[in-house]
Structures are given as structure tokens and as C-alpha cells.
Motif scaffolding. Structure first.
Motif, short mmCIF file in Angstrom:
data_model
loop_
_atom_site.label_atom_id
_atom_site.label_comp_id
_atom_site.label_asym_id
_atom_site.label_seq_id
_atom_site.Cartn_x
_atom_site.Cartn_y
_atom_site.Cartn_z
N ALA A 1 13.71 -13.68 -7.44
CA ALA A 1 14.95 -14.45 -7.55
C ALA A 1 15.47 -14.66 -6.14
N CYS A 2 15.96 -15.84 -5.88
CA CYS A 2 16.44 -16.22 -4.55
C CYS A 2 17.54 -15.28 -4.08
N ARG A 3 17.43 -14.82 -2.84
CA ARG A 3 18.40 -13.87 -2.29
C ARG A 3 19.68 -14.54 -1.83
N ASN A 4 19.74 -15.87 -1.88
CA ASN A 4 20.94 -16.58 -1.44
C ASN A 4 21.98 -16.58 -2.56
N PRO A 5 23.08 -15.79 -2.42
CA PRO A 5 24.10 -15.82 -3.46
C PRO A 5 24.94 -17.09 -3.31
N PRO A 6 25.35 -17.74 -4.39
CA PRO A 6 25.16 -17.32 -5.78
C PRO A 6 23.96 -17.99 -6.45
N CYS A 7 22.97 -18.44 -5.69
CA CYS A 7 21.83 -19.16 -6.28
C CYS A 7 21.05 -18.29 -7.25
N HIS A 8 20.34 -17.30 -6.71
CA HIS A 8 19.55 -16.36 -7.51
C HIS A 8 18.60 -17.08 -8.47
N PHE A 9 18.10 -18.24 -8.05
CA PHE A 9 17.16 -19.02 -8.86
C PHE A 9 15.80 -18.34 -8.85
N GLY A 10 15.17 -18.22 -10.01
CA GLY A 10 13.86 -17.60 -10.08
C GLY A 10 12.79 -18.53 -9.52
N PHE A 11 11.84 -17.96 -8.79
CA PHE A 11 10.77 -18.76 -8.22
C PHE A 11 9.51 -17.92 -8.07
N PHE A 12 8.39 -18.61 -7.91
CA PHE A 12 7.11 -17.93 -7.68
C PHE A 12 6.79 -18.03 -6.21
N ASP A 13 6.65 -16.89 -5.56
CA ASP A 13 6.42 -16.83 -4.11
C ASP A 13 4.97 -17.23 -3.81
N ARG A 14 4.82 -18.41 -3.22
CA ARG A 14 3.49 -18.92 -2.90
C ARG A 14 3.04 -18.58 -1.48
N THR A 15 3.86 -17.87 -0.71
CA THR A 15 3.48 -17.58 0.67
C THR A 15 2.24 -16.71 0.71
#
Length: 203
Positions: free
Chosen positions: A154-168
Motif C-alpha cells: 500500500a502506498c506510503r503517501n498519506p492519505p493515499c494508501h492505494f494498493g499496488f504491485f511492486d514491479r521494481t
């Protein structure tokens, strides 16, 4: 129903599998400060969301109580995904509470193992809304068996916290987009500037 084919090749670490898509679809239903609205606000909105999601069985009757259970399950999962991103506020007691809640949910919505010549499937033996929660747990369980579970974040930028798949390549991604990463960098820069302006003048 979540399928793990016996003879299917292992996907690339940067491949978004159907199980990942299922988890992200469920967790990315929260409201935030950027205009995303709450999709599990009540039974009607929860049912409307389910009607558009084939993987959860499509059209389903849902009550306000069902929507509340969905929010609790989702928010517990978001806390775990924030922990995957190293978010300090989600660690410690918040994470322990989330994990305890997920254990309770797992006991309420058990999964069935279906074995065929083509592979093994985890599926919910229940119907209606309980099947929805079972499908989420099946997706989590199936993907968590891989070494890539920590890549669902989940994105660490509050208040985003959008779930994502880390492709790095090294799995070190912290934000769902470059925009969120830039916001955090700018916020830290302004904080440093404020701290510098508050410092007493040097003699």
C-alpha cells in the motif's frame, strides 16, 4: 475460485497475476483525500461494486452489516500491505490487531481444496457475501505462498494508501506512482525548510 495449475510455469516476479488483481480490486475501494470515494459505504454500494466484479460472483444481495464486515477485512489487509511498504505507523500494535482480525476472518470463512488432474484450486464452499470474503482469502492465501507476497503493498503517501504491485527489480518500491513519491519528497523538503527557519540565529 483461485487456481494453481500443476504444470503452469512460474510467473515473473513482475507479473500481475489474477490473484494479485483480486486482492488489489478489494483493497482499493477506500475513500481518500484525493477524490476516491468509499465503495463499501453501505449495503447498496457494496452490492453495486460486487455486481461489476465477475471474480466475486457478480450480482449479490448485501446488507449494511455485510458492508461493515467488508470494510473491516479490507482495512486489516491495507494495514498488512502498509507494513510491506515499511510504513512505521502501521507497525507494532496496528499490525498485530490487523493480523488478529485476519485470523478471526479466516476461521469464519474457511476454504475448500479442490484437486483435479489439471491442478489444485482453493475455493469458498459458501454462497453469497461469505463467498466474496472467501474469494479474497483464497487469493491472499494462493499468492502468499510465493516468495512475492511482500510485493503487494500500500502506498506510503498519506492519505493515499492505494494498493499496488511492486514491479521494481529489487522490490523496494514505496509509492503507487511517481506523483505520490514526489508529494512525499516535497513534504519532507518543506519540513526541513521550516525546521531551518525556526532555528535560532547563530551568534
Amino acid at each position: 475460485m483461485i487456481t494453481a495449475g500443476a504444470g503452469s510455469p512460474k510467473p515473473s516476479p513482475r507479473t500481475v497475476t489474477p490473484t494479485v488483481e483480486t486482492v488489489l480490486a478489494f483493497v482499493n475501494t477506500r475513500a481518500d483525500g484525493s477524490g476516491r470515494r468509499e465503495l463499501f459505504g453501505d449495503g447498496d454500494s457494496f452490492a453495486a461494486w460486487l455486481a461489476e466484479r465477475v471474480e466475486f460472483g457478480g450480482e449479490t444481495v448485501a446488507t449494511d452489516a455485510d458492508a461493515a464486515v467488508a470494510r473491516e477485512l479490507r482495512d486489516a489487509l491495507v494495514t498488512v500491505l502498509l507494513a510491506h511498504s515499511g510504513d512505521e505507523e502501521s507497525l507494532g500494535e496496528p499490525l498485530l490487531r490487523a493480523e488478529r482480525h485476519l485470523r478471526r476472518v479466516g476461521s469464519l470463512y474457511p476454504l475448500a481444496t479442490v484437486v483435479t488432474a489439471g491442478g489444485v484450486e482453493l475455493a469458498s464452499p459458501q454462497a453469497g457475501v461469505p463467498r466474496v470474503f472467501g474469494t479474497v482469502l483464497a487469493a491472499v492465501t494462493t499468492f502468499a505462498q510465493s516468495s512475492d507476497w511482500g510485493r503487494i503493498k500500500a502506498c506510503r503517501n498519506p492519505p493515499c494508501h492505494f494498493g499496488f504491485f511492486d514491479r521494481t527489480r529489487n522490490g523496494a518500491g514505496l509509492y503507487c506512482s511517481t506523483g505520490c513519491g514526489s508529494q512525499v519528497s516535497m513534504r519532507k523538503h518543506r519540513q526541513r525548510q521550516r525546521r531551518g527557519s525556526d532555528a535560532p540565529p547563530q551568534a
